[in-house]
Write a protein that holds these residues in place. Structure first.
Motif, mmCIF file in Angstrom:
data_model
loop_
_atom_site.group_PDB
_atom_site.id
_atom_site.type_symbol
_atom_site.label_atom_id
_atom_site.label_comp_id
_atom_site.label_asym_id
_atom_site.label_seq_id
_atom_site.Cartn_x
_atom_site.Cartn_y
_atom_site.Cartn_z
ATOM 1 N N VAL A 117 3.879 0.331 8.570
ATOM 2 C CA VAL A 117 2.899 0.695 7.536
ATOM 3 C C VAL A 117 1.803 1.612 8.086
ATOM 4 C CG1 VAL A 117 1.180 -0.191 5.905
ATOM 5 C CG2 VAL A 117 3.413 -1.310 6.115
ATOM 6 N N PRO A 118 1.138 1.279 9.218
ATOM 7 C CA PRO A 118 0.166 2.235 9.753
ATOM 8 C C PRO A 118 0.803 3.590 10.100
ATOM 9 C CG PRO A 118 -0.145 0.087 10.765
ATOM 10 C CD PRO A 118 1.133 0.009 9.996
ATOM 11 N N LEU A 119 2.012 3.566 10.690
ATOM 12 C CA LEU A 119 2.657 4.820 11.073
ATOM 13 C C LEU A 119 3.105 5.623 9.858
ATOM 14 C CD1 LEU A 119 4.725 3.622 14.165
ATOM 15 C CD2 LEU A 119 2.658 5.036 14.174
ATOM 16 N N TYR A 120 3.323 4.971 8.736
ATOM 17 C CA TYR A 120 3.645 5.679 7.502
ATOM 18 C C TYR A 120 2.531 6.673 7.168
ATOM 19 C CZ TYR A 120 4.100 6.358 2.411
ATOM 20 O OH TYR A 120 4.191 6.896 1.155
ATOM 21 N N PHE A 121 1.285 6.225 7.310
ATOM 22 C CA PHE A 121 0.152 7.111 7.025
ATOM 23 C C PHE A 121 0.006 8.175 8.109
ATOM 24 C CE2 PHE A 121 -0.715 3.579 4.280
ATOM 25 C CZ PHE A 121 -1.324 4.157 3.176
ATOM 26 N N VAL A 122 0.175 7.782 9.365
ATOM 27 C CA VAL A 122 0.048 8.750 10.458
ATOM 28 C C VAL A 122 1.079 9.856 10.310
ATOM 29 C CG1 VAL A 122 0.172 9.054 12.960
ATOM 30 C CG2 VAL A 122 -0.913 7.005 12.008
ATOM 31 N N GLU A 123 2.313 9.467 9.945
ATOM 32 C CA GLU A 123 3.413 10.425 9.837
ATOM 33 C C GLU A 123 3.120 11.541 8.845
ATOM 34 O OE1 GLU A 123 7.224 10.405 10.902
ATOM 35 O OE2 GLU A 123 5.785 10.152 12.507
ATOM 36 N N ILE A 163 0.820 -1.214 0.000
ATOM 37 C CA ILE A 163 0.000 0.000 0.000
ATOM 38 C C ILE A 163 0.849 1.258 0.000
ATOM 39 C CG2 ILE A 163 -0.251 0.383 2.500
ATOM 40 C CD1 ILE A 163 -3.250 0.820 2.031
ATOM 41 N N VAL A 164 2.126 1.126 0.371
ATOM 42 C CA VAL A 164 3.058 2.255 0.362
ATOM 43 C C VAL A 164 3.546 2.437 -1.077
ATOM 44 C CG1 VAL A 164 5.273 3.098 1.219
ATOM 45 C CG2 VAL A 164 3.751 1.802 2.732
ATOM 46 N N PRO A 165 3.346 3.601 -1.676
ATOM 47 C CA PRO A 165 3.700 3.784 -3.096
ATOM 48 C C PRO A 165 5.137 3.423 -3.426
ATOM 49 C CG PRO A 165 2.373 5.623 -2.331
ATOM 50 C CD PRO A 165 2.678 4.802 -1.124
ATOM 51 N N GLU A 166 6.054 3.680 -2.505
ATOM 52 C CA GLU A 166 7.458 3.354 -2.768
ATOM 53 C C GLU A 166 7.679 1.850 -2.865
ATOM 54 O OE1 GLU A 166 7.454 7.275 -0.430
ATOM 55 O OE2 GLU A 166 6.259 5.440 -0.566
ATOM 56 N N VAL A 167 6.764 1.079 -2.321
ATOM 57 C CA VAL A 167 6.817 -0.383 -2.423
ATOM 58 C C VAL A 167 5.938 -0.872 -3.573
ATOM 59 C CG1 VAL A 167 6.313 -2.577 -1.258
ATOM 60 C CG2 VAL A 167 7.293 -0.681 0.042
ATOM 61 N N ARG A 170 12.179 -3.588 -0.525
ATOM 62 C CA ARG A 170 12.850 -2.822 -1.586
ATOM 63 C C ARG A 170 12.514 -1.341 -1.555
ATOM 64 N NH1 ARG A 170 10.852 -7.255 -4.000
ATOM 65 N NH2 ARG A 170 9.333 -6.092 -5.230
ATOM 66 N N ALA A 171 12.285 -0.816 -0.351
ATOM 67 C CA ALA A 171 12.047 0.622 -0.207
ATOM 68 C C ALA A 171 12.783 1.140 1.028
ATOM 69 C CB ALA A 171 10.554 0.912 -0.131
ATOM 70 N N PRO A 172 14.126 1.081 1.039
ATOM 71 C CA PRO A 172 14.879 1.510 2.220
ATOM 72 C C PRO A 172 14.742 3.001 2.507
ATOM 73 C CG PRO A 172 16.353 1.120 0.364
ATOM 74 C CD PRO A 172 15.003 0.619 -0.045
ATOM 75 N N GLN A 173 14.275 3.750 1.510
ATOM 76 C CA GLN A 173 14.122 5.190 1.717
ATOM 77 C C GLN A 173 12.931 5.535 2.618
ATOM 78 O OE1 GLN A 173 13.367 3.463 -0.945
ATOM 79 N NE2 GLN A 173 11.926 4.460 -2.341
#
Length: 469
Positions: free
Chosen positions: A132-138, A16-20, A80-83
């Protein structure tokens, strides 16, 4: 006095993370929008702490794991998204308070500082269940502190009691918090799911989300265990811990979305917390339900299962090996057969040992010796201890004679067990096991158990069992 401002159920698919996802995330755009809606709500509440409960940190069989270093960070490099990197300061005082209060409820917590993680060989980075949830919260808000919790394989009433301990620790602090219960729903929603398919997957998702929308805590805690097992979920214990944290409060749960195009259910739920209510204090009834369930299981035992349980309880408590009683059914005293004894605790395997062909004079003796081995000599587990006995469930498989198989097409993992042999090496897998849905899976696991490479020549046999549980 601190308080729980709100709670959220959020899934954790890295795709769900675009970088992934690199565009594949478009298939779960509804989930992404719902998670962003949760993030907006958290930003409006401005909590001092986010408490996140995840299935993918360090998991203990008998304890909740609480991260206890000063900070925690991680990235999505394994996807594959270390950034994509996230870092939080840990609220160590609140974390310690939760562990202290949990001990009053007889719940063990593992405080994972650097020394403990080194001792257990645990990676100290943040898991994707939290990332993943914190990615959206951030994107909307960065809380000053995080409390990172990984659930253990405890019973549902223990998980619920732990949630109650979280509530009490928060209220005894000066922190306002939100709770995120991270977890995916069924992993078997579609025929192309990598985990297999069952129509019970969708049934589980729909039932759980319906019960949440009705704030039916009792209904969730008492859901059919077979349905939960068949669904192959990873969010149930996170959700039950969250519900325990809301014990004694009115709350309303709004299901924002549910979809599963990749064969895994992603449900997003926003929970608003209301006022205290005596009617919502359910911890005692949750515990009573567990005791009633165990009594029902004990009352329903047939002689095979009862003998296995009595054997283990006598051996663990007294160190004595019981003898077959003369009041057992004739077939247990006259028949000879291979027997497997399986022991489960809180839905998880706790021990399983058996014999392919008979070793002792009758089935009863076979059960007694294999029950002791399953409880004390299974190399995958520590020996069972006395304080576990009341929570154990048993099953006994009496093996019928095996027959040779010429091809994999003759296997059916739901109906037949399988035996593979090459020389002195052999491996056996019982039929109708959770997570074993295809002959290929069944054969692969049996070969691994035997230490036989798939490219080596080997023979295959199949067998049926009389299962007692």
């Amino acid at each position: 006095m601190g308080r729980i401002l709100a709670s959220f159920v959020m899934p954790h698919p890295p795709i769900i993370v675009p970088e992934v996802g690199h565009g594949e995330e478009a298939a779960i755009a509804k989930t992404a929008r719902s998670m962003d809606e949760c993030a907006q709500r958290i930003a409006e509440l401005k909590p001092n702490d986010i408490i996140i409960i995840t299935p993918h940190g360090p998991v203990f069989r008998d304890a909740m794991a609480l991260y206890y270093e000063s900070s925690i960070s991680g990235d999505l490099g394994s996807f594959r998204a270390p950034q994509v990197k996230i870092s939080y300061d840990i609220d160590k005082p609140l974390t310690m308070a939760i562990a202290d209060v949990a001990s009053r409820y007889d719940i063990t917590c593992a405080l994972l500082d650097g020394r403990a993680m080194m001792r257990y060989g645990i990676d100290d980075s943040m898991d994707h269940g939290a990332l993943v949830p914190l990615y959206f919260v951030e994107k909307r808000y960065h809380a000053p502190h995080l409390v990172h919790i990984t659930y253990g394989f405890l019973s549902y009433e223990e998980i619920y009691a732990f949630g109650k301990a979280v509530q009490q620790a928060v209220e005894e602090s000066d922190k306002n918090v939100v709770i995120i219960a991270s977890g995916d729903l069924s992993h078997k929603l579609t025929p192309d799911s990598p985990n297999g398919y069952t129509p019970l997957g969708r049934e589980f998702d729909e039932k759980l989300l319906d019960l949440l929308s009705k704030s039916d805590v009792a209904g969730i805690v008492s859901m059919d265990k077979r349905l939960i097992e068949e669904a192959a979920e990873c969010g149930m214990r996170s959700i039950i811990a969250m519900l325990g944290a809301l014990d004694g409060y009115e709350f309303s749960a709004n299901v924002l979305s549910h979809e599963g195009p990749f064969g895994v259910g992603y449900g997003v739920v926003a929970v608003e917390v209301g006022n205290r209510s005596k009617e919502r204090e359910l911890l005692d009834s949750v515990k009573a339900k567990h005791f009633a369930d165990m009594k029902r299981i004990r009352d329903g035992e047939d002689p095979y299962v009862a003998l296995a349980r009595q054997t283990v309880e006598t051996y663990i408590r007294q160190g004595k090996v019981i003898k077959p009683g003369k009041d057992l059914p004739d077939e247990m005293l006259t028949k000879k057969a291979g027997v497997f004894v399986s022991i489960h605790k809180n839905g998880e395997l706790r021990g399983c040992i058996g014999t392919i062909s008979p070793v002792y004079e009758n089935v009863a003796s076979e059960i007694i010796h294999n029950a002791i081995s399953a409880s004390t000599r299974d190399p995958r587990f520590e020996p069972i201890e006395e304080d576990e006995l009341d929570a154990l469930e048993y099953s006994v498989d009496v093996l019928n004679p095996a027959e040779p198989v010429n091809s994999i097409e003759e296997l059916d993992p739901k109906r037949y067990g399988v035996i593979v042999r090459r020389g002195y090496r052999s491996g056996l897998l019982l039929p109708d096991l959770e997570g074993v849905d295809t002959p290929q899976q069944q054969l692969s696991i049996a070969l691994q158990k035997a230490g036989i490479r798939p490219d080596e020549p080997y023979t295959i046999e199949r067998f049926t069992v009389e299962r007692h549980k």
